[in-house]
Write a protein that holds these residues in place. Structure first.
Motif, PDB file in Angstrom:
ATOM      1  N   LEU A  51      -1.418 -15.510   7.247  1.00  0.00           N
ATOM      2  CA  LEU A  51      -0.621 -14.279   7.263  1.00  0.00           C
ATOM      3  C   LEU A  51       0.297 -14.298   6.045  1.00  0.00           C
ATOM      4  N   VAL A  52       0.265 -13.216   5.277  1.00  0.00           N
ATOM      5  CA  VAL A  52       1.230 -13.076   4.179  1.00  0.00           C
ATOM      6  C   VAL A  52       2.115 -11.879   4.519  1.00  0.00           C
ATOM      7  N   TYR A  53       3.416 -12.130   4.625  1.00  0.00           N
ATOM      8  CA  TYR A  53       4.367 -11.067   4.961  1.00  0.00           C
ATOM      9  C   TYR A  53       5.238 -10.779   3.744  1.00  0.00           C
ATOM     10  N   SER A  54       5.304  -9.518   3.352  1.00  0.00           N
ATOM     11  CA  SER A  54       6.155  -9.162   2.221  1.00  0.00           C
ATOM     12  C   SER A  54       7.530  -8.752   2.723  1.00  0.00           C
ATOM     13  N   SER A  55       8.494  -9.595   2.451  1.00  0.00           N
ATOM     14  CA  SER A  55       9.878  -9.389   2.868  1.00  0.00           C
ATOM     15  C   SER A  55      10.630  -8.769   1.684  1.00  0.00           C
TER      16      SER A  55
ATOM     17  N   ARG B  37       9.087 -12.734  -1.216  1.00  0.00           N
ATOM     18  CA  ARG B  37      10.303 -11.925  -1.342  1.00  0.00           C
ATOM     19  C   ARG B  37      10.327 -11.307  -2.740  1.00  0.00           C
ATOM     20  N   PRO B  38       9.720 -10.103  -2.875  1.00  0.00           N
ATOM     21  CA  PRO B  38       9.689  -9.498  -4.219  1.00  0.00           C
ATOM     22  C   PRO B  38      11.083  -9.091  -4.687  1.00  0.00           C
ATOM     23  N   MET B  39      11.355  -9.347  -5.970  1.00  0.00           N
ATOM     24  CA  MET B  39      12.598  -8.884  -6.595  1.00  0.00           C
ATOM     25  C   MET B  39      12.528  -7.355  -6.761  1.00  0.00           C
ATOM     26  N   ILE B  40      13.446  -6.773  -7.505  1.00  0.00           N
ATOM     27  CA  ILE B  40      13.537  -5.304  -7.607  1.00  0.00           C
ATOM     28  C   ILE B  40      12.298  -4.745  -8.318  1.00  0.00           C
TER      29      ILE B  40
ATOM     30  N   GLN C 239      16.485  -9.793 -11.904  1.00  0.00           N
ATOM     31  CA  GLN C 239      15.035  -9.986 -12.025  1.00  0.00           C
ATOM     32  C   GLN C 239      14.298  -8.805 -11.423  1.00  0.00           C
ATOM     33  N   LEU C 240      13.173  -8.517 -12.044  1.00  0.00           N
ATOM     34  CA  LEU C 240      12.354  -7.365 -11.672  1.00  0.00           C
ATOM     35  C   LEU C 240      10.939  -7.824 -11.384  1.00  0.00           C
ATOM     36  N   ILE C 241      10.197  -6.987 -10.661  1.00  0.00           N
ATOM     37  CA  ILE C 241       8.779  -7.269 -10.466  1.00  0.00           C
ATOM     38  C   ILE C 241       7.982  -5.980 -10.615  1.00  0.00           C
TER      39      ILE C 241
END
Ligand SMILES: NC(=O)c1ccc[n+]([C@@H]2O[C@H](COP(=O)([O-])OP(=O)(O)OC[C@H]3O[C@@H](n4cnc5c(N)ncnc54)[C@H](OP(=O)(O)O)[C@@H]3O)[C@@H](O)[C@H]2O)c1
Length: 299
Positions: free
Chosen positions: A107-111, A146-149, A177-179
């Protein structure tokens, strides 16, 4: 290669993160099963044409979701931003419970990068650490990203680009930091490719680091005319709870805590800089904002 693999069930595949993940997984040779609300929507049709299997469904129908997990290798879970904190927690935990009960391998959860030990006071941020905590207690191999902005969040007329200025939360010498959303897909594909390395981990992900001053320079370069950078005035931040809390998270909260981009490159060697992103993937949105300005000045 696809024939030997069980599919990865992707939520939100007609949206930004899920769409990028579906795209990257398909390119990596995974069969992708996407739960979509409207099978005849243009984005759903494009997904099917790209090779995804479409299943009509919504978060309201957990039985249908369970049925799709039974034969899946993995699940990518992301929740839309328009839910209340309670709804987001309920649905995020329910999807994770189903993944554990169904015995999916990963399971990959994007927080979100704003998740930390202390609640931020912003509902759309504070649901995520609660879902994370629930996932960590489940008998399933899980990776939390946990993606940055998102880079595209910066192309917003509200920050004043079209008026030749950019007024944002950072001091000129302060960095954040940005993504790129496309990079979220590439990180997720790398993570699904190596369950042993990434299982059980919580990973902040980012594509680039920029200061306020650099934002002004990059916007000026791509616009071909000066765009002056300044920080939102202290009285504006003090007088608006939401803006003040966002500034505090960037100043000394979880978004002030940066990741090592060299480590990011080891997972996703293709991370893109904000400068390169703005000149390519973000160009159309940026031109629209600048174009709006031209239209309003000539009106
Ligand atoms: N780090 C950042 O800067 C940043 C920025 C923005 C958002 N976020 C976070 O990203 C998350 C949202 O991801 P996103 O931006 O990729 O979302 P998005 O582009 O808005 O897409 C939302 C997806 O969820 C689907 N969806 C909505 N309601 C549904 C339902 N009831 N059942 C099934 N699917 C449903 C939508 O399907 P339809 O096509 O049918 O609508 C769409 O595919 C939020 O958690 C938000 O907090 C982070």
């Amino acid at each position: 290669m696809k024939e030997n693999k069980r599919p990865i069930l992707v939520f939100g595949a007609t949206g930004r993160q899920g769409g990028a993940v579906a795209d990257a997984l398909l390119k990596a040779g995974w069969p992708v099963r996407a739960i979509v609300r409207d099978i005849s929507a243009a984005k759903s049709i494009a997904l099917r044409q790209a090779g995804a299997e479409l299943v009509q469904g919504s978060f309201a129908d957990l039985d249908a979701i369970r049925a799709q997990m039974d034969s899946a290798h993995g699940v990518f879970s992301v929740l839309p931003a328009n839910l209340s904190e309670a709804e987001e927690v309920r649905i995020g935990c329910a999807i994770a419970d189903l993944a554990a009960e169904s015995g999916v391998a990963h399971l990959v959860y994007s927080s979100g990068a704003s998740s930390g030990d202390t609640p931020t006071g912003i509902a759309r941020f504070d649901a995520k650490p609660r879902i994370e905590a629930h996932i960590r207690n489940l008998p399933v191999t899980a990776t939390i990203i946990r993606p940055m902005i998102f880079m595209d969040m910066l192309i917003n007329p509200a920050f004043g680009i079209s008026e030749g200025r950019y007024t944002f939360f950072l001091r000129p010498d302060q960095s954040m930091q940005l993504i790129a959303v496309e990079d979220i897909g590439k990180f997720a594909a790398a993570i699904f490719a190596d369950r042993i390395r990434f299982g059980g981990r919580t990973i902040k992900i980012a594509s680039d680091t920029v200061t306020g001053r650099e934002l002004g320079e990059i916007f000026s370069e791509v616009a071909g005319r000066p765009i002056a950078y300044s920080r939102l005035a202290d009285d504006v931040l003090a007088g608006n709870g939401d803006l003040g809390q966002l500034a505090a998270i960037l100043d000394n909260g979880p978004l002030a805590d940066h990741v090592d981009l060299a480590e990011m490159r080891k997972i996703n060697p293709e991370i893109i800089s904000f400068r390169a992103w703005l000149a390519t993937q973000g160009r159309q949105a940026f031109d629209t904002v600048i174009g709006d300005d031209r239209a309003s000045r000539s009106a």
